[in-house]
Motif scaffolding. Structure first.
Motif: not given
Length: 280
Positions: A67-94
């Motif tokens: 969905n291109r209409a949604l905007s993200t505040e991550n410094w790397l956009g949607k890809i950065g938000a996805f990677l951070a959520d995958f590793f930090l939240y869904q993954g091993f954390g800090v």
């Protein structure tokens, strides 16, 4: 026929050598791949840091990457938000920050044309620390939530189902000791020296307390002696001194003061009446 067979074997050997040489990565390819790993590790680092600043605002946009209409505040956009959520939240954390270190080391070794076999120990201990750290942070979920990630939290619950909280804590402490002894090279003598220092300090405190009490008493007695020395010394009167004092007082009382007439004084006898007989 034998000559033909020998020639066929030689041709097959040369073909295999050519295939192996073609599969080898050249110096330029290693350099490009190494730069790619370094840039990817930097991108992960920026996305991870941005996740702790604007991670909650991007939760809704993670599942809607198309969905291109949604905007993200991550410094790397949607890809950065996805990677951070995958590793930090869904993954091993800090502890997922160690993936940044691993990827950066791989890129640096490829750029410098160094063998990746030297990183075996680093890969093993980084993976060990990622697992132990995520389980430990999952164990402390009630105090520091969302730092262990979903994997750390679920692994913690899985271990607690079999050995309980105390057993899980003991396993984690044992894992930390393994990392300190074999990776950081903390010798067993350091642990014994810690206990020896604690016992020595305890004994020194006891001796200091016992020696402090008599010193205080001695100082108190010295202060009393000094105050007694500063007071004036008054001699006790003897009986002979009392006798002498009484005689002196008697002699002083017998002394009479003699007065001599002064020219300015009026003679009281001259003021007597001259008439002997008063008139009737």
């Amino acid at each position: 026929m034998a000559k033909k067979n020998s020639k066929g074997v030689a041709n097959n050997a040369t073909d295999e050598v050519n295939k192996k040489s073609s599969l080898k990565i050249g110096r330029r390819q290693k350099f490009i791949v190494g730069i790619l790993f370094i840039f990817f590790s930097l991108a992960l680092l920026l996305s991870f840091i941005s996740y702790f600043i604007t991670g909650y605002a991007d939760q809704s946009s993670v599942s809607q990457l198309t969905n291109r209409a949604l905007s993200t505040e991550n410094w790397l956009g949607k890809i950065g938000a996805f990677l951070a959520d995958f590793f930090l939240y869904q993954g091993f954390g800090v502890t997922s920050f160690l993936f940044v270190r691993v990827l950066f080391l791989i890129g640096a070794y490829l750029v410098l044309d160094m063998s990746l076999l030297k990183l075996k120990k680093n890969f093993f201990w980084d993976g060990f620390l990622i697992i132990i750290g995520s389980i430990l942070l999952g164990f402390l979920w009630d105090y520091v939530p969302q730092l262990g990630g979903v994997i750390g939290y679920e692994m913690n619950l899985f271990i607690q189902d079999y050995i309980g909280k105390t057993g899980t804590l003991l396993v984690l402490l044992f894992g930390i000791l393994i990392f300190l002894v074999f990776k950081i090279n903390v010798s067993p003598d350091t642990f014994t020296s810690i206990f020896e220092k604690s016992t020595k300090s305890f004994k020194e405190d006891l001796t200091a307390e016992t020696s402090a009490n008599p010193i205080i008493d001695a100082n108190h007695s010295e202060d009393q002696n000094s105050t007694e020395d500063e007071l004036p010394i008054v001699p006790l009167p003897n009986e002979e001194d009392d006798f002498l004092l009484t005689e002196d007082e008697e002699e002083i009382s017998n002394i009479e003061l003699k007065t001599y007439p002064n020219s300015f004084e009026i003679n009281k006898e001259a003021l007597k009446p001259t008439i002997s007989n008063s008139s009737e």
